[in-house]
Design an enzyme around this catalytic site. Structure first.
Site, PDB file in Angstrom:
ATOM      1  N   GLY A  63       0.831  -1.204   0.000  1.00 24.45           N
ATOM      2  CA  GLY A  63       0.000   0.000   0.000  1.00 24.45           C
ATOM      3  C   GLY A  63       0.860   1.246   0.000  1.00 24.45           C
ATOM      4  N   SER A  82       0.869   3.981  -3.245  1.00 26.36           N
ATOM      5  CA  SER A  82       0.182   5.069  -3.951  1.00 26.36           C
ATOM      6  C   SER A  82      -1.200   5.359  -3.384  1.00 26.36           C
ATOM      7  CB  SER A  82       0.022   4.695  -5.428  1.00 26.36           C
ATOM      8  OG  SER A  82       1.263   4.643  -6.055  1.00 26.36           O
ATOM      9  N   GLU A 123      12.953  -4.305  -4.502  1.00 24.73           N
ATOM     10  CA  GLU A 123      11.850  -4.218  -5.446  1.00 24.73           C
ATOM     11  C   GLU A 123      12.320  -3.823  -6.841  1.00 24.73           C
ATOM     12  OE1 GLU A 123       8.633  -1.868  -3.860  1.00 24.73           O
ATOM     13  OE2 GLU A 123       7.822  -1.540  -5.858  1.00 24.73           O
ATOM     14  N   GLU A 128      11.036   8.814 -14.798  1.00 25.68           N
ATOM     15  CA  GLU A 128      11.524  10.155 -14.433  1.00 25.68           C
ATOM     16  C   GLU A 128      11.992  10.190 -12.979  1.00 25.68           C
ATOM     17  OE1 GLU A 128       8.812   9.447 -16.198  1.00 25.68           O
ATOM     18  OE2 GLU A 128       9.418  10.320 -18.120  1.00 25.68           O
TER      19      GLU A 128
END
Lengths: 378, 243
Positions: free
Chosen positions: A130, A132, A247, A365
């Protein structure tokens, strides 16, 4: 200037035997759908995860005491790259095995470890992350979902979004605000939230291919026990970003389109023209390079070193590679995207899902911004 | 890094830094020979250094980093493979890979330093996101070239390295395109002058990209070999090289 100290990797002697074990589980599982082999780490198959658990191929590096197998990080690396290269449906357990299990082992109390870690290693407990929220995408530090102390425990309110696998997960590791009025990276903490806690609702988000992989998750006065707090109150940001090295650098960051390279080689045949031959050669060279880079981060993490900059470099190069494969194949080989042949089907599928490769796990980005900071530019 | 390689680097780096792009075979070769570097790969019984290919990588990479002129990599390779042979072509392709890896790291450092110094609009260039994103891309390419060079050296030390050298030279070649483009863009007009040192790196990088197999050559070789082996062997072959 060296941002990525390359190293000669000491591959484990057991690699060949481990690959045979993985291939054995795959053979028992039966043939895989050629299209679903692409991007297979988002494809949940709880039954397959349980089979991997039975074959001692989950929780490989964890202590035996908690259901692990005390293998080395590179041994685990061999297993996961073999699964991904085959296009195995590893989505159900992927997050739990990659980062949630290690996080619980590091920060969880004894009861939490006993409850969750052996179940993850058996392929029976799955996790989602959890992070975003509707107003917190790339700007993760703006999360507003909150946990307030109430009596002995906590009460959770707010919403997460783009949560992969929330509909199959048994628990979520959530980053939430525990200090009311705190700003940015301060005042955040991580919680282990069992998904069957009252007050949680999961709403599917269907992606452009029609698939259901991610979700919205709502928390309405969700009561949590005191020990749901993972690690230290207020250290959530540091804990969550440390987890990102696990990750971002794995082989899943470059192998999502490998099945299409294999199909390209399959259809090329002996009379392949120079453009197909050169494309196959170029993609093979990049696969070889990325494999070494990704494994070298695994080796560094195994020694307990900080590899966050290297991990972001692997992610950026790997995502660009797996995203370029459908584009380059589409450009080079004449095909009908609606055609029934495997090459066309896999290309059509990957063209549609590949935009997500440079979004998930941190946008291109944001990733390049982190690399720039590593270069001393910010 | 092993102790031998650390020692080699400590020995070669100051000399290469001093000689740099102005190095001249006629004038400076004796100093390179004094360090025993041309004999790097000869066994100790033959009066050499007894180095392996990972040691050679250290020397080749530093030669590239300092844009060294003299033909040291050629001299080192000439001791173990005869000119004109397939082995010589492959080994020189490996040497160029390592030189490219070093020169890219040097050009990256120059570019990052310049971006942090040069001020426009009241702040250093490196504070602009557009410039940061370009340099990040460059850093990724330099990292890939360096990792590829290490992978090829390790394969050479294991034995047959035909696939790895082809892959590494091709990967390094591609990094040259991105790296030189970003380095010059970040430097602006000053990087285009004879006075400023960037061109000693970038012009060599362009040369080294076409030496001993350009992109189309190596991608053709690799493509042919993986297509001949077939789709079902691709992954098992790739991992068998390190298992």
């Amino acid at each position: 200037m060296q941002t990525f100290e390359p190293e000669a990797i000491d591959w484990p002697d057991t690699a060949g035997a481990l690959r045979d074990r993985v291939r054995g589980v795959l053979a028992d599982h039966g043939p895989l759908d050629p299209v679903l082999r692409a991007n297979s780490w988002t494809k949940p198959d709880p039954e397959f995860s349980r089979r991997l658990g039975e074959a001692d191929l989950l929780g490989m590096t964890w202590p035996r005491e908690y259901g692990g197998h005390e293998a080395s990080q590179l041994e685990r690396y061999v297993v996961i790259e073999e699964l991904l290269a085959a296009g195995a449906p590893v989505g159900a357990h992927w997050i739990a095995d990659r980062q949630s299990g290690p996080l619980i082992l590091r920060y969880g109390d004894e009861a939490m470890k006993r409850r969750w870690v052996p179940a993850i290693a058996r392929g029976e407990a799955f996790a989602c992350i959890g992070l975003s929220e509707p107003s917190s995408g790339s700007d993760l530090a703006s999360v507003r979902t909150s946990a307030r102390r109430e009596g002995e425990g906590w009460v959770l309110n707010g919403q997460k979004v783009w949560t992969t696998g929330a509909h199959v997960a048994h628990f979520m590791i959530a980053l939430v605000r525990t200090e009311p009025g705190s700003e940015r990276q301060r005042g955040l903490s991580q919680f282990l939230v069992p998904m069957d806690t009252p007050g949680i609702s999961v709403k599917p988000i269907i992606d452009l291919t029609g698939a259901h992989e991610f979700n919205e998750v709502f928390f309405e006065n969700v009561g949590l026990s005191p020990d749901a707090l993972l690690g230290t109150e207020g250290d959530g940001w540091a804990q969550a970003t440390a987890e990102l090295s696990l990750e971002r650098s794995g082989p899943e960051r470059y192998l999502s389109s490998m099945v299409l390279l294999l199909e390209l080689i399959r259809v090329a045949g002996d009379d392949a023209g120079p453009s197909v031959r050169e494309l196959a050669g170029r993609l093979a060279a990049e696969a070889w390079t990325l494999r070494l880079m990704s494994a070298s981060v695994a080796a560094k993490l195994a020694r307990g070193e900080d590899a966050s900059l290297e991990a972001t470099i692997v992610k950026d190069l790997g995502n660009s590679y797996e995203q370029a494969i459908p584009e380059l194949v589409h450009r080079t080989v004449a095909m009908d995207l609606d055609g029934p042949d495997v090459l066309s089907m896999v290309t059509a599928y990957l063209l549609q899902v590949s935009p997500s490769f440079s979004l998930r796990g941190g946008t291109r980005e944001i990733i390049r911004g982190i690399i720039a900071r590593g270069l001393g530019l910010r | 890094m092993s102790d031998t390689r650390r020692m080699l680097a400590e020995m070669a780096d100051p000399l290469f830094a001093e000689l740099g792009f102005e190095a001249d075979d006629a004038r400076d070769w004796a100093r390179v020979e004094d360090l025993g570097l041309p004999l790097l790969l000869l066994s100790e019984e033959d009066g050499g250094f007894g180095g392996n290919w990972q040691d050679a990588l250290t020397v080749f990479r530093l030669a590239g980093y300092h844009a060294l002129g003299p033909s040291l990599p050629e001299a080192i390779v000439a001791k173990v493979a005869s000119q004109g042979s397939d082995a010589h072509f492959q080994l020189m392709a490996f040497a160029r890979t390592a030189q490219i890896a070093g020169a890219l790291d040097a050009a990256l450092r120059l570019s990052v330093d310049y971006a942090n110094e040069r001020q426009q609009f009241g702040r250093p260039l490196g504070k602009f996101q557009a410039v940061q994103q370009s340099l990040a891309t460059f850093a990724c390419e330099a990292a890939a070239a360096n990792c590829a060079a290490v992978g090829a050296a390790q394969a050479l030390d294991r034995g047959d390295a035909a696939f790895e050298i082809a892959a590494a030279k091709l990967r390094a070649n591609q990094a040259v395109g991105v790296g030189t483009r970003v380095a010059h863009q970040v430097h602006g007009a000053i990087g285009f002058t004879q006075e400023y040192s960037l061109h000693h790196l970038t012009r060599r990088l362009w040369q080294w990209r076409s030496d001993f197999g350009h992109d189309a050559y190596w991608s053709g070789v690799l493509g042919k070999s993986v297509i001949e082996r077939g789709a079902d062997n691709f992954w098992p072959d790739l991992v068998a090289r390190t298992d």
